[in-house]
Design a protein around this motif. Sequence first.
Motif, PDB file in Angstrom:
ATOM      1  N   SER A 276      30.184 -44.039  52.578  1.00  0.00           N
ATOM      2  CA  SER A 276      29.678 -44.199  51.215  1.00  0.00           C
ATOM      3  C   SER A 276      30.255 -45.441  50.543  1.00  0.00           C
ATOM      4  CB  SER A 276      30.021 -42.967  50.377  1.00  0.00           C
ATOM      5  OG  SER A 276      31.431 -42.795  50.307  1.00  0.00           O
ATOM      6  N   ALA A 277      29.627 -45.848  49.452  1.00  0.00           N
ATOM      7  CA  ALA A 277      30.076 -47.020  48.701  1.00  0.00           C
ATOM      8  C   ALA A 277      31.437 -46.760  48.067  1.00  0.00           C
ATOM      9  CB  ALA A 277      29.058 -47.373  47.625  1.00  0.00           C
ATOM     10  N   GLY A 278      32.215 -47.820  47.951  1.00  0.00           N
ATOM     11  CA  GLY A 278      33.504 -47.725  47.300  1.00  0.00           C
ATOM     12  C   GLY A 278      33.399 -48.045  45.820  1.00  0.00           C
ATOM     13  N   THR A 279      34.536 -48.380  45.240  1.00  0.00           N
ATOM     14  CA  THR A 279      34.578 -48.732  43.822  1.00  0.00           C
ATOM     15  C   THR A 279      35.107 -50.154  43.667  1.00  0.00           C
ATOM     16  OG1 THR A 279      36.809 -47.805  43.603  1.00  0.00           O
ATOM     17  CG2 THR A 279      34.949 -46.343  43.121  1.00  0.00           C
ATOM     18  N   GLY A 280      34.893 -50.724  42.492  1.00  0.00           N
ATOM     19  CA  GLY A 280      35.337 -52.081  42.220  1.00  0.00           C
ATOM     20  C   GLY A 280      34.169 -53.022  42.013  1.00  0.00           C
ATOM     21  N   PHE A 281      34.472 -54.226  41.576  1.00  0.00           N
ATOM     22  CA  PHE A 281      33.425 -55.194  41.259  1.00  0.00           C
ATOM     23  C   PHE A 281      32.560 -55.528  42.459  1.00  0.00           C
ATOM     24  CE2 PHE A 281      32.359 -59.829  41.129  1.00  0.00           C
ATOM     25  CZ  PHE A 281      31.298 -59.715  40.241  1.00  0.00           C
ATOM     26  N   LEU A 282      33.167 -55.834  43.607  1.00  0.00           N
ATOM     27  CA  LEU A 282      32.374 -56.222  44.774  1.00  0.00           C
ATOM     28  C   LEU A 282      31.512 -55.073  45.290  1.00  0.00           C
ATOM     29  CD1 LEU A 282      34.814 -58.473  46.835  1.00  0.00           C
ATOM     30  CD2 LEU A 282      32.953 -59.153  45.320  1.00  0.00           C
ATOM     31  N   ALA A 283      32.022 -53.848  45.221  1.00  0.00           N
ATOM     32  CA  ALA A 283      31.225 -52.700  45.632  1.00  0.00           C
ATOM     33  C   ALA A 283      29.996 -52.562  44.740  1.00  0.00           C
ATOM     34  CB  ALA A 283      32.077 -51.431  45.579  1.00  0.00           C
ATOM     35  N   GLU A 284      30.178 -52.780  43.444  1.00  0.00           N
ATOM     36  CA  GLU A 284      29.052 -52.709  42.511  1.00  0.00           C
ATOM     37  C   GLU A 284      28.041 -53.815  42.785  1.00  0.00           C
ATOM     38  OE1 GLU A 284      30.856 -52.911  38.688  1.00  0.00           O
ATOM     39  OE2 GLU A 284      31.790 -50.929  38.829  1.00  0.00           O
ATOM     40  N   VAL A 285      28.537 -55.022  43.072  1.00  0.00           N
ATOM     41  CA  VAL A 285      27.649 -56.145  43.378  1.00  0.00           C
ATOM     42  C   VAL A 285      26.825 -55.836  44.629  1.00  0.00           C
ATOM     43  CG1 VAL A 285      27.580 -58.544  44.185  1.00  0.00           C
ATOM     44  CG2 VAL A 285      29.040 -57.916  42.258  1.00  0.00           C
ATOM     45  N   CYS A 286      27.489 -55.344  45.669  1.00  0.00           N
ATOM     46  CA  CYS A 286      26.788 -55.081  46.929  1.00  0.00           C
ATOM     47  C   CYS A 286      25.729 -53.990  46.775  1.00  0.00           C
ATOM     48  CB  CYS A 286      27.789 -54.691  48.012  1.00  0.00           C
ATOM     49  SG  CYS A 286      28.841 -56.050  48.563  1.00  0.00           S
ATOM     50  N   GLN A 287      26.034 -52.970  45.999  1.00  0.00           N
ATOM     51  CA  GLN A 287      25.055 -51.897  45.789  1.00  0.00           C
ATOM     52  C   GLN A 287      23.819 -52.423  45.056  1.00  0.00           C
ATOM     53  OE1 GLN A 287      26.871 -47.870  44.661  1.00  0.00           O
ATOM     54  NE2 GLN A 287      28.625 -49.221  44.502  1.00  0.00           N
ATOM     55  N   ALA A 288      24.038 -53.230  44.008  1.00  0.00           N
ATOM     56  CA  ALA A 288      22.905 -53.801  43.266  1.00  0.00           C
ATOM     57  C   ALA A 288      22.128 -54.783  44.131  1.00  0.00           C
ATOM     58  CB  ALA A 288      23.416 -54.491  42.001  1.00  0.00           C
ATOM     59  N   TRP A 289      22.833 -55.540  44.926  1.00  0.00           N
ATOM     60  CA  TRP A 289      22.259 -56.543  45.834  1.00  0.00           C
ATOM     61  C   TRP A 289      21.328 -55.874  46.847  1.00  0.00           C
ATOM     62  CZ3 TRP A 289      26.310 -59.930  48.903  1.00  0.00           C
ATOM     63  CH2 TRP A 289      25.695 -61.073  49.404  1.00  0.00           C
ATOM     64  N   GLU A 290      21.813 -54.811  47.461  1.00  0.00           N
ATOM     65  CA  GLU A 290      21.013 -54.107  48.460  1.00  0.00           C
ATOM     66  C   GLU A 290      19.830 -53.374  47.818  1.00  0.00           C
ATOM     67  OE1 GLU A 290      23.513 -51.690  50.923  1.00  0.00           O
ATOM     68  OE2 GLU A 290      24.817 -53.358  51.506  1.00  0.00           O
ATOM     69  N   SER A 291      20.044 -52.806  46.633  1.00  0.00           N
ATOM     70  CA  SER A 291      18.964 -52.087  45.954  1.00  0.00           C
ATOM     71  C   SER A 291      17.812 -53.015  45.583  1.00  0.00           C
ATOM     72  CB  SER A 291      19.498 -51.400  44.693  1.00  0.00           C
ATOM     73  OG  SER A 291      20.432 -50.393  45.029  1.00  0.00           O
ATOM     74  N   ALA A 292      18.122 -54.297  45.369  1.00  0.00           N
ATOM     75  CA  ALA A 292      17.096 -55.257  44.941  1.00  0.00           C
ATOM     76  C   ALA A 292      16.063 -55.535  46.023  1.00  0.00           C
ATOM     77  CB  ALA A 292      17.758 -56.564  44.501  1.00  0.00           C
ATOM     78  N   THR A 293      16.305 -55.082  47.247  1.00  0.00           N
ATOM     79  CA  THR A 293      15.329 -55.300  48.335  1.00  0.00           C
ATOM     80  C   THR A 293      14.248 -54.220  48.357  1.00  0.00           C
ATOM     81  OG1 THR A 293      16.621 -54.025  49.945  1.00  0.00           O
ATOM     82  CG2 THR A 293      17.098 -56.389  49.784  1.00  0.00           C
ATOM     83  N   GLN A 294      14.299 -53.264  47.421  1.00  0.00           N
ATOM     84  CA  GLN A 294      13.381 -52.135  47.438  1.00  0.00           C
ATOM     85  C   GLN A 294      11.907 -52.529  47.546  1.00  0.00           C
ATOM     86  OE1 GLN A 294      14.078 -49.099  47.864  1.00  0.00           O
ATOM     87  NE2 GLN A 294      12.175 -48.033  47.367  1.00  0.00           N
ATOM     88  N   PRO A 295      11.412 -53.556  46.824  1.00  0.00           N
ATOM     89  CA  PRO A 295       9.996 -53.921  46.961  1.00  0.00           C
ATOM     90  C   PRO A 295       9.610 -54.277  48.392  1.00  0.00           C
ATOM     91  CG  PRO A 295      10.926 -54.945  45.013  1.00  0.00           C
ATOM     92  CD  PRO A 295      12.074 -54.343  45.764  1.00  0.00           C
ATOM     93  N   ALA A 296      10.486 -54.948  49.114  1.00  0.00           N
ATOM     94  CA  ALA A 296      10.185 -55.312  50.507  1.00  0.00           C
ATOM     95  C   ALA A 296      10.137 -54.069  51.390  1.00  0.00           C
ATOM     96  CB  ALA A 296      11.224 -56.300  51.031  1.00  0.00           C
ATOM     97  N   ARG A 297      11.059 -53.147  51.182  1.00  0.00           N
ATOM     98  CA  ARG A 297      11.064 -51.906  51.969  1.00  0.00           C
ATOM     99  C   ARG A 297       9.790 -51.106  51.714  1.00  0.00           C
ATOM    100  NH1 ARG A 297      16.454 -51.642  50.120  1.00  0.00           N
ATOM    101  NH2 ARG A 297      15.945 -49.917  48.723  1.00  0.00           N
ATOM    102  N   GLN A 298       9.394 -51.028  50.451  1.00  0.00           N
ATOM    103  CA  GLN A 298       8.189 -50.276  50.111  1.00  0.00           C
ATOM    104  C   GLN A 298       6.932 -50.910  50.704  1.00  0.00           C
ATOM    105  OE1 GLN A 298       8.493 -50.146  45.810  1.00  0.00           O
ATOM    106  NE2 GLN A 298       9.523 -48.146  45.846  1.00  0.00           N
ATOM    107  N   ALA A 299       6.984 -52.217  50.946  1.00  0.00           N
ATOM    108  CA  ALA A 299       5.834 -52.918  51.537  1.00  0.00           C
ATOM    109  C   ALA A 299       5.787 -52.776  53.050  1.00  0.00           C
ATOM    110  CB  ALA A 299       5.880 -54.396  51.148  1.00  0.00           C
ATOM    111  N   GLY A 300       6.745 -52.055  53.623  1.00  0.00           N
ATOM    112  CA  GLY A 300       6.742 -51.822  55.064  1.00  0.00           C
ATOM    113  C   GLY A 300       7.482 -52.871  55.868  1.00  0.00           C
TER     114      GLY A 300
END
Length: 296
Positions: free
Chosen positions: A129-153
Amino acid sequence: MRVVVTGSSGMVGSALTNRLSDPETEIFRLVRNESKHETDIPWNPETGILDRLQLENMDAVVHLAGENIAGRRWTRSQKDRILNSRVQSTQLLCQSLSSLNNPPSVLVSASAIGFYGHRGETVCGESTSAGTGFLAEVCQAWESATQPARQAGIRVIHLRIGIVLSTVSGALAKMLMPFKCGVGGKVGAGEQYWSWVSLNDLIEMILHCIHSDTLIGEVNAVSPQPITNLEFTKTLGRVIHRPTIFPLPSFMARLALGEMADELLLSSTRVIPEKLKQDGYRFLHPTLEGALLDLL
């Protein structure tokens, strides 16, 4: 093969485009400045500029763009730049890819092992699972931003990159001068785990992800042998034949770098590349000594 690369002027991007320079591959660079080549594609994530039609009929996209995490001290405004440079660029790219008539089959989008945060001696695989701290928050937001591409297959890979070893730039390049002068040493107690990867291995990992249809989602881009900072220090000293008896105390690291010291130097993240190993990736440099000997 037609490949789009963002962040092509950086350490990893430059090495990747050099590796891809062959008659069978056509490279398209997303660039902010004036185009120098006919295959350059202008974009500006802050203003939303990107002609999506120029992304039609590509085979793969490698997204490496983002503000240098260790480029300067982490002020509030610098932390905002680090976060926004990753999230805004990823959102613009993925929204554009999702609207194409002929989208690429795969997107390899950079992330980082900072996702796991400070975990002590805990071994982190891709399912951790994700950790805590600034970089963990950045990485989670960074990865979540790819959602449109995933939804497009599109097959999306979040490449969680460790400490990249190169003599051109990055952590090793900054360490070499003091170590060669005989004034290098462990950072803090030296017990924190550093999960590293050679630049050459990282480039081959990216290519492996592009070509392997079975890889999807989170992929740890690290060597199979994470190592403590003390062991890293001793190994580097042994390779360059220098003593490593001048430690950098934790308080001095924090005084010099502030919050960045805790997350980049003193944080312990023991990461293993489970998915790459299961997928049959063959490491060029599985051990730190072998990687350093090759580099130095």
